[in-house]
Design a protein around this motif. Structure first.
Motif, PDB file in Angstrom:
ATOM      1  N   PHE A   1       0.819  -1.211   0.000  1.00  0.00           N
ATOM      2  CA  PHE A   1       0.000   0.000   0.000  1.00  0.00           C
ATOM      3  C   PHE A   1       0.854   1.263   0.000  1.00  0.00           C
ATOM      4  CE2 PHE A   1      -2.733   3.292   1.848  1.00  0.00           C
ATOM      5  CZ  PHE A   1      -3.717   3.300   0.864  1.00  0.00           C
ATOM      6  N   ASP A   2       1.939   1.247   0.796  1.00  0.00           N
ATOM      7  CA  ASP A   2       2.831   2.413   0.789  1.00  0.00           C
ATOM      8  C   ASP A   2       3.455   2.598  -0.588  1.00  0.00           C
ATOM      9  OD1 ASP A   2       2.458   3.378   3.356  1.00  0.00           O
ATOM     10  OD2 ASP A   2       3.876   1.932   4.217  1.00  0.00           O
ATOM     11  N   VAL A   3       3.814   1.504  -1.207  1.00  0.00           N
ATOM     12  CA  VAL A   3       4.407   1.582  -2.545  1.00  0.00           C
ATOM     13  C   VAL A   3       3.392   2.185  -3.518  1.00  0.00           C
ATOM     14  CG1 VAL A   3       5.234   0.198  -4.506  1.00  0.00           C
ATOM     15  CG2 VAL A   3       6.083  -0.274  -2.194  1.00  0.00           C
TER      16      VAL A   3
ATOM     17  N   LYS B   1      -8.423   7.782   3.185  1.00  0.00           N
ATOM     18  CA  LYS B   1      -7.800   8.167   4.456  1.00  0.00           C
ATOM     19  C   LYS B   1      -6.518   8.945   4.247  1.00  0.00           C
ATOM     20  CE  LYS B   1      -8.469   5.434   8.606  1.00  0.00           C
ATOM     21  NZ  LYS B   1      -8.282   4.118   9.176  1.00  0.00           N
ATOM     22  N   ARG B   2      -5.800   8.602   3.200  1.00  0.00           N
ATOM     23  CA  ARG B   2      -4.541   9.297   2.917  1.00  0.00           C
ATOM     24  C   ARG B   2      -4.733  10.496   1.995  1.00  0.00           C
ATOM     25  NH1 ARG B   2       0.515   5.158   2.847  1.00  0.00           N
ATOM     26  NH2 ARG B   2       0.191   4.405   4.966  1.00  0.00           N
ATOM     27  N   GLY B   3      -5.957  10.881   1.779  1.00  0.00           N
ATOM     28  CA  GLY B   3      -6.204  12.140   1.086  1.00  0.00           C
ATOM     29  C   GLY B   3      -6.367  12.042  -0.414  1.00  0.00           C
ATOM     30  N   TYR B   4      -6.475  10.820  -0.955  1.00  0.00           N
ATOM     31  CA  TYR B   4      -6.694  10.699  -2.402  1.00  0.00           C
ATOM     32  C   TYR B   4      -8.183  10.701  -2.688  1.00  0.00           C
ATOM     33  CZ  TYR B   4      -1.861   9.140  -2.193  1.00  0.00           C
ATOM     34  OH  TYR B   4      -0.526   9.067  -1.955  1.00  0.00           O
ATOM     35  N   ARG B   5      -8.537  11.202  -3.874  1.00  0.00           N
ATOM     36  CA  ARG B   5      -9.942  11.155  -4.278  1.00  0.00           C
ATOM     37  C   ARG B   5     -10.185   9.820  -4.987  1.00  0.00           C
ATOM     38  NH1 ARG B   5     -11.613  16.400  -7.390  1.00  0.00           N
ATOM     39  NH2 ARG B   5     -10.100  15.522  -8.834  1.00  0.00           N
ATOM     40  N   ALA B   6     -10.596   8.840  -4.187  1.00  0.00           N
ATOM     41  CA  ALA B   6     -10.726   7.481  -4.720  1.00  0.00           C
ATOM     42  C   ALA B   6     -12.104   6.919  -4.419  1.00  0.00           C
ATOM     43  CB  ALA B   6      -9.656   6.591  -4.097  1.00  0.00           C
TER      44      ALA B   6
ATOM     45  N   THR C   1      -0.376   8.274   7.010  1.00  0.00           N
ATOM     46  CA  THR C   1      -1.410   7.832   7.945  1.00  0.00           C
ATOM     47  C   THR C   1      -1.476   6.306   7.951  1.00  0.00           C
ATOM     48  OG1 THR C   1      -2.677   9.773   7.283  1.00  0.00           O
ATOM     49  CG2 THR C   1      -3.862   8.086   8.518  1.00  0.00           C
ATOM     50  N   PRO C   2      -1.413   5.689   9.144  1.00  0.00           N
ATOM     51  CA  PRO C   2      -1.475   4.232   9.159  1.00  0.00           C
ATOM     52  C   PRO C   2      -2.839   3.736   8.673  1.00  0.00           C
ATOM     53  CG  PRO C   2      -1.013   5.124  11.356  1.00  0.00           C
ATOM     54  CD  PRO C   2      -1.289   6.286  10.468  1.00  0.00           C
TER      55      PRO C   2
END
Ligand code: ATP
Ligand code: MG
Length: 493
Positions: free
Chosen positions: A229-231, A263-268, A430-431
């Motif tokens: 996910f981080d990748v 949660k990480r701020g993407y518009r998904a 963000t975790p």
């Protein structure tokens, strides 16, 4: 290069096609339009995004007698979204000629569909399950059908629609029916379908080594499951796609991924077969309108969908079969544009990557995992570019006084650096929690087309051969062929 006048099409059809902005036929269109016009059975294989819809759709509308109120054409598609999209394309091709089209698929009200069927469409586009329901209710009769098209024919077999399709075809005129099969992939097992239902079909196929488009850069990154996910987030930050599609293996995976991205701020948003049809339509509409940038989807979105502006496809999870890979990555690099497909694979999945490469006949370039610094740099550059564009436009009059005031307090570089920092979306750490998936294991491909051993009922597709319940799922854009890349036509031919 061929324009559309040379095929003997009606002036009204040429006019409609010209109105859409098509000036030259794509290679598959050049090869199939005359054959289909002549009433021949055709198996058409050409790479993703090269105009197969027009290849069957343009001659199909031409063959319609628009003064005859009976339904003459039937197009089957594996998913609802694709059925919608194909119907929109046919409507455009037939607009000047006065060809009426309609679409029926599951998850929607029968009443509305029955009302549209009463308008006497000349062509019906359908998903197999819902079509069968209409046939049982006698709200659709197929005895006047002259041409049947199976778009994404191999996928309909994959989804276990074979019995449904046999039942449907049996209700159409056996002697006179023209049958057309189209897909970017034509696995061997299509042959039995062809020999059973087609009359001396002409095969138009791409060379085996050209199954995937060369204008799609294919890359893969070796990752551990827990770092995937981080990748993915760093890739999005670094690559700054216009629109992108992230493919996940299961519906649950898609839900979790969409939520984690948000949660990480993407518009998904997520798209899969357990969502109700209104939600599916709204997610796809938002994606096309650019209200969301990242579409997270199961293989429900792998086939046929034509959405302009998709610059990146991320295979967060490997597809379960190599054909699916070809279709997934084909959601980018359409109509002569370029695109990037990045596949994440864990070490145990290396074999699977090799299998995909052997079927797609293209090597994926391995690239390293992006670092935090690279992700930040990507975002900074993106902000800088936007600033440059805006500055070049010079429409900031209402901000100039404030800018001058600021420059009296601080030097220009400090002020700009602060603005850049403010405007840049720094990589968000963000975790998030994702349920981990076991790696996909490779099984030798057998006659069953290499469906993977793991059957997961959370998936959107039935394993090969298994009967499906009701109906599938999947919409359009028109533009000029090779508008952004003058060489595309040549490359394809
Ligand atoms: N002759 C043409 N000139 C310009 N653009 C075209 C032409 N034919 C098709 N296109 C455009 O190319 C895009 C891809 O077409 P289409 O969806 O039919 O591809 P496809 O071969 O069916 O791909 P897939 O295998 O993914 O289903 C569409 O946006 C379509 O409008
Ligand atoms: Mg298509």
């Amino acid at each position: 290069m061929a324009n559309f006048e040379q095929f003997g099409l009606d002036a009204s059809v040429v006019q409609a096609v010209t109105n859409i902005g098509f000036t030259e036929a794509t290679p598959i269109q050049q090869e199939t339009i005359e054959l289909v016009l002549a009433g021949k059975d055709v198996i058409g294989q050409a790479q993703t995004g090269t105009g197969k819809t027009g290849a069957f759709g343009i001659p199909l509308v031409n063959r319609i007698d628009s003064s005859n109120p009976l339904v003459q054409g039937l197009v089957l598609a594996p998913t609802r979204e694709l059925a919608n999209q194909v119907e929109q394309a046919l409507r455009q091709f037939g607009r000047v000629k006065g060809v009426r089209t309609t679409v029926v698929y599951g998850g929607e009200d029968f009443g509305k569909q029955i009302r549209s069927l009463k308008q006497r469409p000349h062509i019906i586009v359908a998903t197999p399950g819902r079509l069968l329901d209409h046939m049982r209710r006698k709200t659709i009769r197929l005895e006047s059908i002259e041409t049947v098209v199976l778009d994404e024919a191999d996928e309909m077999l994959n989804m276990g629609f074979i019995e449904d399709i046999e039942t449907i075809l049996a209700e159409t005129p056996q002697e006179t029916r023209q049958t057309l099969l189209f897909s970017a992939t034509m696995p061997k097992r299509m042959e039995s379908l062809a020999s059973k239902f087609m009359k001396n079909p002409t095969r138009i196929a791409v060379k085996a080594k050209e199954v995937t488009m060369e204008n799609i850069a294919q890359q893969f990154i070796e990752v551990h499951e827990r770092e995937k996910f981080d990748v993915l987030c760093r890739l999005i930050d670094l690559e700054t796609p216009d629109l992108s599609i992230v493919f996940g293996r299961t519906k649950r995976r898609v839900d979790e991924l969409a939520e984690a991205l948000i949660k990480r701020g993407y518009r998904a948003e997520g798209l899969h077969g357990d969502l109700n049809q209104a939600k599916r339509n709204s997610v796809l509409r938002k994606f096309k309108e650019g209200l969301i940038d990242v579409l997270v989807a199961t293989d429900v979105a792998a086939r046929g969908l034509d959405i302009s502006g998709v610059t990146h496809v991320f295979n967060f999870d490997l597809p379960q079969d190599p054909e699916s890979y070809v279709h997934r990555i084909g959601r980018t690099g359409r109509a002569g544009r370029s695109g990037i497909a990045i596949t994440l694979a864990t070490k145990p999945e290396r074999e699977h990557v090799k299998l995909i490469e052997s079927v797609s006949k293209r090597r994926m370039t391995q690239r390293p995992k992006p670092t935090y610094e690279e992700a930040l740099e990507g975002q900074k550059q993106s902000t800088l570019n936007e600033l440059r564009e805006l500055a070049a436009k010079g429409e900031q009059d209402s901000y100039r006084v404030a800018a001058k005031e600021l420059l009296q307090e601080t030097d220009a570089v400090t002020a700009l650096a602060a603005a850049l920092k403010l405007l840049t979306k720094e990589p968000d750490q963000t975790p998030v929690k994702l349920t981990s998936e076991a790696p996909l294991r490779t099984k030798k491909r057998h006659g069953n087309g290499g469906r993977d051993g793991r059957r997961h009922n959370d998936r959107d597709r039935r394993p090969w051969g298994q009967k499906r319940g009701r109906d599938g799922r999947r919409s359009g854009h028109q533009r000029k062929w090779a508008s952004s890349n003058g060489k595309a036509g040549k490359r394809l031919s």
